[in-house]
Design an enzyme around this catalytic site. Sequence first.
Site, PDB file in Angstrom:
ATOM      1  N   CYS A  95     111.171   5.819  31.492  1.00  0.00           N
ATOM      2  CA  CYS A  95     110.841   6.053  30.083  1.00  0.00           C
ATOM      3  C   CYS A  95     111.553   4.984  29.275  1.00  0.00           C
ATOM      4  O   CYS A  95     111.830   3.906  29.795  1.00  0.00           O
ATOM      5  CB  CYS A  95     111.214   7.470  29.653  1.00  0.00           C
ATOM      6  SG  CYS A  95     112.973   7.875  29.768  1.00  0.00           S
ATOM      7  N   PHE A  96     111.862   5.255  28.022  1.00  0.00           N
ATOM      8  CA  PHE A  96     112.429   4.182  27.202  1.00  0.00           C
ATOM      9  C   PHE A  96     113.836   3.798  27.660  1.00  0.00           C
ATOM     10  O   PHE A  96     114.151   2.625  27.833  1.00  0.00           O
ATOM     11  CB  PHE A  96     112.450   4.580  25.727  1.00  0.00           C
ATOM     12  CG  PHE A  96     112.922   3.464  24.828  1.00  0.00           C
ATOM     13  CD1 PHE A  96     112.149   2.327  24.663  1.00  0.00           C
ATOM     14  CD2 PHE A  96     114.141   3.543  24.165  1.00  0.00           C
ATOM     15  CE1 PHE A  96     112.589   1.282  23.857  1.00  0.00           C
ATOM     16  CE2 PHE A  96     114.580   2.508  23.358  1.00  0.00           C
ATOM     17  CZ  PHE A  96     113.803   1.377  23.199  1.00  0.00           C
TER      18      PHE A  96
END
Length: 364
Positions: A95-96
Amino acid sequence: MRQNTADYRRLFLTDTPMMDMRAPVEYNRGAFPHTENLPLLDDRQRELVGKEYKRSGQQAAIELGWKLATADVRAQRLAAWKDFVQRHPDGYLYCFRGGLRSRTAQQMLHAEGIDYPLVEGGYKAMRNFLLEELDTHCRQLPLVVIAGHTGSGKTELLHCAARAIDLEGIARHRGSSFGRTGQPQPAQIDFENRVSIELLKLAQHPGPVFVEDESRLIGRCALPPVLQQAITASPRVMVEESVEARARRIVRDYVADALARFGDAETSPAEGLGEELRNNLGRIQKRLGGLRYRELDEQLQTANRELAQSGSADAYIPLVMALLTEYYDGTYDYLMEKREGEVVFRGSHAEVAEWLSEQKNPST
Protein backbone atom coordinates in the site's frame (compact mmCIF):
# COMPACT_ATOMS: atom_id res chain seq x y z
CA MET A 1 6.07 -19.13 4.00
CA ARG A 2 7.82 -16.30 2.14
CA GLN A 3 8.83 -13.30 4.23
CA ASN A 4 8.00 -9.64 3.75
CA THR A 5 10.70 -7.78 1.84
CA ALA A 6 12.48 -4.45 1.70
CA ASP A 7 14.79 -5.54 -1.14
CA TYR A 8 13.52 -2.98 -3.62
CA ARG A 9 16.46 -3.48 -5.96
CA ARG A 10 15.61 -7.14 -6.51
CA LEU A 11 11.92 -6.37 -6.99
CA PHE A 12 12.66 -4.01 -9.87
CA LEU A 13 15.54 -5.93 -11.43
CA THR A 14 13.42 -9.07 -11.67
CA ASP A 15 10.18 -7.34 -12.72
CA THR A 16 8.44 -8.92 -9.74
CA PRO A 17 4.63 -8.71 -10.03
CA MET A 18 3.09 -6.65 -7.25
CA MET A 19 -0.45 -6.04 -6.07
CA ASP A 20 -1.07 -2.34 -5.36
CA MET A 21 -3.62 -1.92 -2.55
CA ARG A 22 -3.93 1.85 -2.92
CA ALA A 23 -7.11 3.50 -4.17
CA PRO A 24 -7.40 4.03 -7.94
CA VAL A 25 -6.88 7.78 -7.62
CA GLU A 26 -3.52 7.14 -5.97
CA TYR A 27 -2.52 4.49 -8.48
CA ASN A 28 -3.36 6.71 -11.45
CA ARG A 29 -1.13 9.48 -10.12
CA GLY A 30 1.87 7.18 -10.18
CA ALA A 31 2.70 3.49 -10.10
CA PHE A 32 5.31 0.92 -11.10
CA PRO A 33 5.56 -1.47 -14.05
CA HIS A 34 4.36 -5.03 -13.46
CA THR A 35 1.81 -3.97 -10.86
CA GLU A 36 -1.96 -4.30 -10.76
CA ASN A 37 -4.27 -2.00 -8.87
CA LEU A 38 -6.44 -4.21 -6.65
CA PRO A 39 -7.39 -1.73 -3.92
CA LEU A 40 -8.57 -2.45 -0.43
CA LEU A 41 -10.67 0.76 -0.56
CA ASP A 42 -12.13 2.44 -3.62
CA ASP A 43 -11.79 6.20 -4.05
CA ARG A 44 -15.01 7.06 -2.18
CA GLN A 45 -14.28 4.67 0.69
CA ARG A 46 -10.74 6.03 1.00
CA GLU A 47 -12.11 9.58 1.18
CA LEU A 48 -14.60 8.69 3.92
CA VAL A 49 -12.03 6.77 5.99
CA GLY A 50 -9.52 9.62 5.61
CA LYS A 51 -12.02 12.16 6.89
CA GLU A 52 -12.87 9.91 9.83
CA TYR A 53 -9.18 9.52 10.65
CA LYS A 54 -8.70 13.29 10.76
CA ARG A 55 -11.87 13.77 12.79
CA SER A 56 -11.68 10.91 15.30
CA GLY A 57 -8.35 9.10 14.97
CA GLN A 58 -7.05 5.79 13.67
CA GLN A 59 -9.27 3.42 15.60
CA ALA A 60 -12.44 5.19 14.47
CA ALA A 61 -11.15 5.11 10.88
CA ILE A 62 -10.48 1.37 11.15
CA GLU A 63 -13.96 0.74 12.47
CA LEU A 64 -15.50 2.74 9.65
CA GLY A 65 -13.39 0.83 7.14
CA TRP A 66 -14.78 -2.49 8.40
CA LYS A 67 -18.33 -1.11 8.24
CA LEU A 68 -17.78 -0.13 4.62
CA ALA A 69 -16.35 -3.57 3.88
CA THR A 70 -19.66 -5.35 3.51
CA ALA A 71 -19.83 -9.05 2.79
CA ASP A 72 -20.19 -8.37 -0.93
CA VAL A 73 -17.27 -5.94 -0.92
CA ARG A 74 -15.03 -8.40 0.92
CA ALA A 75 -15.99 -11.19 -1.46
CA GLN A 76 -15.14 -9.04 -4.47
CA ARG A 77 -11.79 -7.98 -3.02
CA LEU A 78 -10.82 -11.52 -2.01
CA ALA A 79 -11.76 -12.94 -5.40
CA ALA A 80 -9.50 -10.42 -7.17
CA TRP A 81 -6.64 -10.98 -4.72
CA LYS A 82 -6.87 -14.76 -4.95
CA ASP A 83 -6.75 -14.55 -8.72
CA PHE A 84 -3.59 -12.41 -8.53
CA VAL A 85 -1.95 -14.80 -6.04
CA GLN A 86 -2.73 -17.76 -8.27
CA ARG A 87 -1.26 -16.03 -11.31
CA HIS A 88 1.75 -14.63 -9.41
CA PRO A 89 2.69 -16.96 -6.53
CA ASP A 90 6.09 -15.22 -6.23
CA GLY A 91 4.65 -11.69 -6.06
CA TYR A 92 4.08 -9.21 -3.26
CA LEU A 93 1.46 -6.71 -2.14
CA TYR A 94 1.91 -3.14 -0.94
CA CYS A 95 0.00 0.00 0.00
CA PHE A 96 1.25 3.55 0.40
CA ARG A 97 3.53 2.99 3.39
CA GLY A 98 3.29 -0.76 3.88
CA GLY A 99 1.04 -0.23 6.88
CA LEU A 100 -2.61 -0.67 7.68
CA ARG A 101 -4.01 -1.43 4.24
CA SER A 102 -1.31 -3.96 3.40
CA ARG A 103 -1.61 -5.74 6.71
CA THR A 104 -5.40 -5.76 6.55
CA ALA A 105 -5.21 -7.42 3.14
CA GLN A 106 -2.69 -9.92 4.52
CA GLN A 107 -5.06 -10.75 7.38
CA MET A 108 -8.02 -11.22 5.05
CA LEU A 109 -5.98 -13.52 2.82
CA HIS A 110 -4.62 -15.41 5.83
CA ALA A 111 -8.17 -16.09 6.98
CA GLU A 112 -8.67 -17.77 3.59
CA GLY A 113 -5.57 -19.93 4.11
CA ILE A 114 -3.27 -17.78 1.95
CA ASP A 115 -0.05 -16.25 3.28
CA TYR A 116 1.20 -13.57 0.90
CA PRO A 117 4.11 -11.22 1.72
CA LEU A 118 4.11 -7.45 1.60
CA VAL A 119 6.68 -4.82 0.65
CA GLU A 120 7.89 -3.05 3.76
CA GLY A 121 7.66 0.71 3.44
CA GLY A 122 5.22 0.34 0.57
CA TYR A 123 4.92 2.60 -2.43
CA LYS A 124 6.57 5.57 -0.74
CA ALA A 125 9.76 3.68 0.10
CA MET A 126 10.00 2.16 -3.39
CA ARG A 127 9.41 5.54 -5.03
CA ASN A 128 12.14 7.14 -2.91
CA PHE A 129 14.48 4.27 -3.79
CA LEU A 130 13.93 4.84 -7.52
CA LEU A 131 14.46 8.60 -7.20
CA GLU A 132 17.75 8.04 -5.39
CA GLU A 133 18.87 5.45 -7.96
CA LEU A 134 17.90 7.78 -10.81
CA ASP A 135 20.08 10.53 -9.36
CA THR A 136 23.00 8.13 -8.83
CA HIS A 137 22.88 6.55 -12.28
CA CYS A 138 22.46 9.84 -14.13
CA ARG A 139 25.64 11.04 -12.43
CA GLN A 140 27.65 7.83 -12.75
CA LEU A 141 26.56 5.92 -15.86
CA PRO A 142 28.69 6.70 -18.95
CA LEU A 143 26.09 8.14 -21.32
CA VAL A 144 26.71 8.73 -25.03
CA VAL A 145 24.17 10.94 -26.78
CA ILE A 146 23.02 10.31 -30.36
CA ALA A 147 22.40 13.81 -31.68
CA GLY A 148 21.31 15.31 -34.98
CA HIS A 149 18.67 17.43 -36.62
CA THR A 150 15.03 16.36 -36.67
CA GLY A 151 14.51 13.44 -39.05
CA SER A 152 18.08 12.14 -38.84
CA GLY A 153 16.86 8.72 -37.70
CA LYS A 154 18.24 8.96 -34.19
CA THR A 155 15.70 6.53 -32.73
CA GLU A 156 16.51 3.91 -35.38
CA LEU A 157 20.20 4.29 -34.59
CA LEU A 158 19.53 4.06 -30.87
CA HIS A 159 18.12 0.59 -31.46
CA CYS A 160 21.37 -0.38 -33.21
CA ALA A 161 23.34 0.22 -30.01
CA ALA A 162 24.25 -2.63 -27.70
CA ARG A 163 23.06 -0.79 -24.59
CA ALA A 164 20.53 2.02 -24.82
CA ILE A 165 17.54 3.63 -23.15
CA ASP A 166 14.71 4.75 -25.42
CA LEU A 167 13.21 7.77 -23.65
CA GLU A 168 10.71 8.43 -26.44
CA GLY A 169 9.59 4.82 -26.30
CA ILE A 170 9.01 5.09 -22.55
CA ALA A 171 7.20 8.42 -23.03
CA ARG A 172 5.20 7.00 -25.97
CA HIS A 173 5.88 10.20 -27.92
CA ARG A 174 8.38 11.20 -30.61
CA GLY A 175 9.24 14.47 -28.95
CA SER A 176 7.98 17.09 -31.42
CA SER A 177 4.71 18.90 -32.11
CA PHE A 178 3.96 16.08 -34.57
CA GLY A 179 5.21 13.37 -32.25
CA ARG A 180 2.00 11.70 -31.05
CA THR A 181 2.02 7.94 -31.45
CA GLY A 182 -1.66 7.21 -30.92
CA GLN A 183 -0.95 5.77 -27.47
CA PRO A 184 -1.68 7.66 -24.23
CA GLN A 185 1.41 9.03 -22.55
CA PRO A 186 2.24 7.80 -19.05
CA ALA A 187 1.80 9.98 -15.99
CA GLN A 188 4.94 11.93 -15.11
CA ILE A 189 5.66 9.75 -12.08
CA ASP A 190 5.22 6.58 -14.16
CA PHE A 191 7.66 7.97 -16.72
CA GLU A 192 10.26 8.73 -14.05
CA ASN A 193 9.83 5.32 -12.45
CA ARG A 194 10.29 3.49 -15.75
CA VAL A 195 13.37 5.53 -16.67
CA SER A 196 14.92 4.82 -13.27
CA ILE A 197 14.23 1.08 -13.56
CA GLU A 198 15.75 0.92 -17.06
CA LEU A 199 18.89 2.71 -15.85
CA LEU A 200 19.01 0.43 -12.80
CA LYS A 201 19.05 -2.61 -15.10
CA LEU A 202 21.65 -1.10 -17.44
CA ALA A 203 23.89 -0.29 -14.46
CA GLN A 204 24.26 -3.99 -13.68
CA HIS A 205 26.81 -4.33 -16.50
CA PRO A 206 29.74 -2.15 -17.62
CA GLY A 207 29.88 -0.10 -20.78
CA PRO A 208 28.43 3.09 -22.27
CA VAL A 209 24.70 3.64 -22.45
CA PHE A 210 23.38 5.36 -25.56
CA VAL A 211 20.53 7.83 -25.32
CA GLU A 212 18.85 10.03 -27.89
CA ASP A 213 19.31 13.77 -27.59
CA GLU A 214 16.13 15.17 -26.06
CA SER A 215 14.86 18.55 -24.99
CA ARG A 216 13.22 19.03 -21.60
CA LEU A 217 9.81 17.79 -22.74
CA ILE A 218 8.89 14.63 -24.63
CA GLY A 219 5.27 15.44 -25.27
CA ARG A 220 3.95 16.08 -21.78
CA CYS A 221 6.64 14.00 -20.04
CA ALA A 222 9.44 16.10 -18.56
CA LEU A 223 12.96 14.78 -18.30
CA PRO A 224 14.16 14.72 -14.69
CA PRO A 225 16.59 17.67 -14.34
CA VAL A 226 19.49 15.40 -13.38
CA LEU A 227 19.00 13.40 -16.58
CA GLN A 228 18.70 16.51 -18.73
CA GLN A 229 21.96 17.80 -17.23
CA ALA A 230 23.66 14.47 -17.94
CA ILE A 231 22.51 14.52 -21.58
CA THR A 232 23.77 18.09 -22.01
CA ALA A 233 27.22 17.24 -20.66
CA SER A 234 27.76 13.78 -22.20
CA PRO A 235 29.80 12.89 -25.32
CA ARG A 236 27.87 13.01 -28.58
CA VAL A 237 27.58 11.08 -31.80
CA MET A 238 26.46 13.51 -34.52
CA VAL A 239 24.20 12.24 -37.30
CA GLU A 240 24.44 14.38 -40.44
CA GLU A 241 21.78 13.89 -43.11
CA SER A 242 20.57 16.13 -45.94
CA VAL A 243 17.33 18.04 -45.56
CA GLU A 244 15.66 15.96 -48.27
CA ALA A 245 16.75 12.65 -46.71
CA ARG A 246 15.42 13.78 -43.37
CA ALA A 247 12.14 14.95 -44.89
CA ARG A 248 11.64 11.60 -46.64
CA ARG A 249 12.27 9.73 -43.41
CA ILE A 250 9.78 11.93 -41.55
CA VAL A 251 7.12 11.43 -44.22
CA ARG A 252 7.65 7.68 -44.01
CA ASP A 253 7.34 7.66 -40.21
CA TYR A 254 4.68 10.32 -39.69
CA VAL A 255 2.52 9.74 -42.76
CA ALA A 256 2.96 6.39 -44.52
CA ASP A 257 3.55 4.33 -41.37
CA ALA A 258 1.05 6.36 -39.33
CA LEU A 259 -1.96 5.62 -41.52
CA ALA A 260 -2.56 2.30 -39.77
CA ARG A 261 -3.40 4.19 -36.56
CA PHE A 262 -6.49 5.63 -38.22
CA GLY A 263 -8.07 2.40 -39.40
CA ASP A 264 -11.03 2.94 -37.06
CA ALA A 265 -11.57 6.58 -38.00
CA GLU A 266 -15.14 7.62 -38.83
CA THR A 267 -13.82 8.92 -42.14
CA SER A 268 -10.96 7.37 -44.15
CA PRO A 269 -7.52 6.80 -42.58
CA ALA A 270 -6.07 9.51 -44.83
CA GLU A 271 -8.68 12.05 -43.66
CA GLY A 272 -8.16 11.10 -40.01
CA LEU A 273 -4.40 11.51 -40.32
CA GLY A 274 -4.79 14.74 -42.27
CA GLU A 275 -6.91 16.26 -39.52
CA GLU A 276 -4.31 15.35 -36.89
CA LEU A 277 -1.49 16.82 -39.00
CA ARG A 278 -3.37 20.10 -39.35
CA ASN A 279 -3.98 20.22 -35.59
CA ASN A 280 -0.27 19.60 -35.00
CA LEU A 281 0.74 22.34 -37.42
CA GLY A 282 -1.55 24.69 -35.52
CA ARG A 283 0.50 24.08 -32.39
CA ILE A 284 3.43 25.98 -33.88
CA GLN A 285 1.39 28.69 -35.59
CA LYS A 286 2.74 31.49 -33.38
CA ARG A 287 6.33 30.47 -34.07
CA LEU A 288 5.74 30.38 -37.81
CA GLY A 289 3.86 33.67 -38.00
CA GLY A 290 0.36 34.16 -39.34
CA LEU A 291 1.16 34.53 -43.05
CA ARG A 292 3.68 31.68 -43.24
CA TYR A 293 1.38 29.44 -41.23
CA ARG A 294 -1.49 30.01 -43.67
CA GLU A 295 0.81 29.22 -46.62
CA LEU A 296 2.04 26.00 -45.05
CA ASP A 297 -1.47 25.03 -43.99
CA GLU A 298 -2.65 25.36 -47.58
CA GLN A 299 0.30 23.26 -48.69
CA LEU A 300 -0.60 20.68 -46.06
CA GLN A 301 -4.21 20.53 -47.19
CA THR A 302 -3.04 19.94 -50.76
CA ALA A 303 -0.83 17.06 -49.58
CA ASN A 304 -3.71 15.64 -47.53
CA ARG A 305 -5.96 15.63 -50.58
CA GLU A 306 -3.27 13.95 -52.69
CA LEU A 307 -2.87 11.24 -50.06
CA ALA A 308 -6.63 10.65 -49.90
CA GLN A 309 -7.02 10.54 -53.67
CA SER A 310 -3.93 8.65 -54.84
CA GLY A 311 -2.36 7.19 -51.71
CA SER A 312 0.89 9.04 -52.48
CA ALA A 313 2.68 10.88 -49.67
CA ASP A 314 5.24 12.61 -51.92
CA ALA A 315 3.46 15.97 -51.70
CA TYR A 316 4.37 16.19 -48.02
CA ILE A 317 8.12 16.18 -48.74
CA PRO A 318 8.56 19.86 -49.76
CA LEU A 319 6.30 20.90 -46.87
CA VAL A 320 8.43 18.98 -44.38
CA MET A 321 11.62 20.40 -45.92
CA ALA A 322 10.25 23.90 -45.35
CA LEU A 323 9.37 23.13 -41.72
CA LEU A 324 12.81 21.69 -41.11
CA THR A 325 14.75 24.63 -42.52
CA GLU A 326 12.44 27.37 -41.23
CA TYR A 327 11.58 26.02 -37.80
CA TYR A 328 13.11 22.83 -36.45
CA ASP A 329 16.73 23.20 -37.57
CA GLY A 330 17.15 26.67 -36.09
CA THR A 331 15.72 25.57 -32.76
CA TYR A 332 17.98 22.52 -32.67
CA ASP A 333 21.09 24.51 -33.62
CA TYR A 334 20.37 26.87 -30.75
CA LEU A 335 20.15 23.95 -28.32
CA MET A 336 23.36 22.45 -29.71
CA GLU A 337 25.26 25.59 -28.81
CA LYS A 338 24.57 24.81 -25.15
CA ARG A 339 25.90 21.25 -25.31
CA GLU A 340 29.13 20.63 -23.43
CA GLY A 341 30.12 17.08 -24.37
CA GLU A 342 32.74 16.32 -27.00
CA VAL A 343 31.81 14.84 -30.38
CA VAL A 344 33.19 11.29 -30.49
CA PHE A 345 31.94 10.45 -33.98
CA ARG A 346 30.32 12.30 -36.85
CA GLY A 347 28.78 10.84 -39.98
CA SER A 348 25.74 10.00 -42.06
CA HIS A 349 22.97 7.72 -40.81
CA ALA A 350 24.63 4.73 -42.50
CA GLU A 351 28.08 5.65 -41.17
CA VAL A 352 26.81 6.05 -37.61
CA ALA A 353 24.99 2.71 -37.87
CA GLU A 354 28.26 1.06 -38.92
CA TRP A 355 30.16 2.78 -36.10
CA LEU A 356 27.59 1.59 -33.54
CA SER A 357 27.91 -1.95 -34.89
CA GLU A 358 31.67 -1.76 -34.35
CA GLN A 359 31.09 -0.71 -30.73
CA LYS A 360 29.21 -3.99 -30.20
CA ASN A 361 32.21 -5.90 -31.57
CA PRO A 362 35.23 -3.75 -30.79
CA SER A 363 37.69 -6.48 -31.78
CA THR A 364 36.50 -6.60 -35.39
